[in-house]
Design an enzyme around this catalytic site. Structure first.
Site, PDB file in Angstrom:
ATOM      1  N   ASP A 218       0.893  -1.082   0.045  1.00  0.00           N
ATOM      2  CA  ASP A 218       0.043  -0.035  -0.098  1.00  0.00           C
ATOM      3  C   ASP A 218       1.489   1.220   0.121  1.00  0.00           C
ATOM      4  O   ASP A 218       1.716   0.997   1.104  1.00  0.00           O
ATOM      5  CB  ASP A 218      -0.535   0.410   1.072  1.00  0.00           C
ATOM      6  CG  ASP A 218      -1.907   1.352   1.229  1.00  0.00           C
ATOM      7  OD1 ASP A 218      -2.414   0.652   2.086  1.00  0.00           O
ATOM      8  OD2 ASP A 218      -1.915   2.246   0.446  1.00  0.00           O
TER       9      ASP A 218
ATOM     10  N   ASP B 214      -2.665   1.988  -5.966  1.00  0.00           N
ATOM     11  CA  ASP B 214      -1.815   2.337  -5.272  1.00  0.00           C
ATOM     12  C   ASP B 214      -1.975   1.309  -4.114  1.00  0.00           C
ATOM     13  O   ASP B 214      -0.800   1.533  -2.762  1.00  0.00           O
ATOM     14  CB  ASP B 214      -1.906   3.509  -4.205  1.00  0.00           C
ATOM     15  CG  ASP B 214      -3.442   3.773  -2.947  1.00  0.00           C
ATOM     16  OD1 ASP B 214      -4.284   3.125  -4.140  1.00  0.00           O
ATOM     17  OD2 ASP B 214      -3.595   4.966  -2.378  1.00  0.00           O
ATOM     18  N   GLU B 215      -2.206   0.064  -4.304  1.00  0.00           N
ATOM     19  CA  GLU B 215      -2.684  -1.064  -3.338  1.00  0.00           C
ATOM     20  C   GLU B 215      -1.848  -2.563  -4.239  1.00  0.00           C
ATOM     21  O   GLU B 215      -2.611  -2.686  -5.519  1.00  0.00           O
ATOM     22  CB  GLU B 215      -3.431  -1.402  -3.033  1.00  0.00           C
ATOM     23  CG  GLU B 215      -3.933  -0.755  -2.111  1.00  0.00           C
ATOM     24  CD  GLU B 215      -4.727  -0.302  -0.935  1.00  0.00           C
ATOM     25  OE1 GLU B 215      -5.460  -1.574  -1.145  1.00  0.00           O
ATOM     26  OE2 GLU B 215      -5.704   0.152  -1.244  1.00  0.00           O
TER      27      GLU B 215
END
Length: 414
Positions: A13, A107-108
């Site tokens: 993350d 973003d993960e």
DNA sequence: TCTGGGGTCCTAGGACCC
DNA sequence: TCTGGGGTCCTAGGACCC
């Protein structure tokens, strides 16, 4: 480290991703409270830097709210292309460690490193190597969770921020979950939390011990899934991009700069949205036969959505526009309109011609995966801006979409 | 000047056909 | 003539994720 049949999954993350990218791009922003927002007047804070969070700035706040809790807050209008560019490059790093990479959002990502342990040693080593490379190449930090499955890896990455590394070992799962609030689990949102609380279930430990029949009586088939989640069990695989990976719908919606009730203005906006949907559908090489129109009224709370299904699939902007108009013609607008949305679903994917040789196919899939990330995250502001450059609303709109939600879906509470 | 935008998945209920 | 069941497709709405 890995026992038979046991997997090792990383969840990575990026910390305050958009804000971190902005701070990296502009040294003057480093160490300062900043908030990344969309374009247009009625925007909210998408991401804020840790400096801003420390002063009470939260995602979802209006700009004035953020400024109220933190007067020195610096507002940055986001730039999707910057973030997708960085995201794509980070994904390349992940692929150096395993081919089993599943992007959950911009973003993960999850990485199944079960088969990479022989090469790199431990999952912890892999996590440190990834952190170091991301920090070195992009100057940003991430939090990593290591666990036997996706559910727990995601939970773990949330436990230390920023720049964390948390391991939930298989024999430690029940200890970690015992007092963990249920809403920490990905898939248990506000409503589900409320319903479970009503049943006196507050922690994962309590959820895991709850009699399955009691859960299924209340939540239907989701009940058994919930019990497993409470026990930290999750068999869902890390699913990389592949030829089966296909979009299910393409849509755009936009809050207007001001509420409008002029039919001509509404139509004009509908045309713009249809063009955005059409151009993206054509780029994806898909067409669809269900068109959905969504309207939110000026009071914010009342809204409706209507859909229509055509005889054949379309992806031309004017056809989408026509279908949206035909839906609009069936209703009487009760109030000025705050938001309009158009989406295309029931999609048909054009058959792809696959290269004959294995390595060419691999290369093609890799390229497509990158394209997909770029398309899904980066296209909109560009399309919209080029369509009506003079419009104030044509600014960049920052959106972190996800396209593969896991976890508990809708429930019918009896 | 209160409150964004991109998705996926699930369910209920009705129409229609066999 | 009446009744019933299974399957599929469609619309509407909600929950959840980022």
């Amino acid at each position: 480290m890995a026992r038979d049949g046991q997997r090792t999954v990383l969840h990575i993350d990026m910390n305050a991703f958009f804000a971190s990218v902005e701070q990296q791009a502009n040294p003057a922003l480093r160490g300062k409270p900043i908030a990344v927002v969309g374009g247009g007047g009625r925007t909210v804070i998408t991401t804020s830097s840790y400096e801003a969070r420390a002063r009470g700035v939260k995602t979802g706040m209006a700009i004035w709210e953020g400024k109220r809790v933190c007067p020195e807050l610096i507002i940055v209008v986001g730039d999707n292309r910057k973030y997708t560019h960085t995201s794509s490059k980070i994904n390349v790093i992940f692929r150096d460690f395993t081919s089993e990479v599943e992007a959950f959002s911009i973003d993960e990502s999850w990485l199944d490193v079960t088969h990479s342990l022989g090469l790199f040693g431990t999952a912890e080593t892999i996590a440190y190597l990834i952190k170091a490379r991301i920090r070195h190449n992009f100057g940003i930090t991430c939090s990593i969770g290591i666990a036997p499955n996706k559910l727990l890896a995601k939970l773990a990455s949330d436990m230390q921020k920023p720049d964390g590394l948390t391991i939930i070992a298989a024999d430690d799962v029940s200890r970690v979950l015992e007092a963990m609030p249920i809403n920490e689990l990905c898939g248990i949102g506000k409503k589900m939390q409320h319903h479970l609380n009503m049943m006196s279930i507050y922690t994962c430990g309590e959820l895991g011990r709850c009699e399955e029949a009691r859960l299924t009586r209340k939540f239907g088939i989701i009940g058994s899934r919930l019990k497993l989640m409470g026990q930290g069990i999750d068999h869902s695989p890390v699913t990389p991009f592949s030829e089966e990976d296909e979009v299910k719908s393409v849509g755009h919606s936009r809050t207007l700069e001001r509420d409008i009730d002029d039919p001509l203005e509404i139509n004009r906006f509908l045309l713009q949205l249809s063009e955005m949907v059409g151009s993206r559908a054509r780029r994806y090489n898909v067409s669809g036969k269900t068109i959905h129109l969504y309207v939110r009224y000026a009071d914010f709370f009342s809204s409706w959505g209507k859909q229509t299904t055509l005889k054949s699939c379309i992806n031309q902007s004017d056809e989408i526009y026509k279908a949206a108009l035909s839906i609009l013609a069936t209703v009487n607008l009760e109030q000025p309109v705050r938001l309009l949305g158009v989406s295309l679903s029931n999609l048909k994917h054009e058959a792809k011609q696959l290269p004959l040789f294995e390595d060419e196919r691999k290369k093609l899939f890799a390229t497509q995966a990158m394209d997909t990330i770029n398309d899904r995250f980066g296209s909109m502001a560009v399309t919209f801006g080029s369509l009506i450059p003079e419009k104030a609303s044509a600014g960049s709109h920052v959106i972190p979409p996800s396209w593969r939600p896991e976890g508990v879906k809708n429930i019918d509470v009896k």
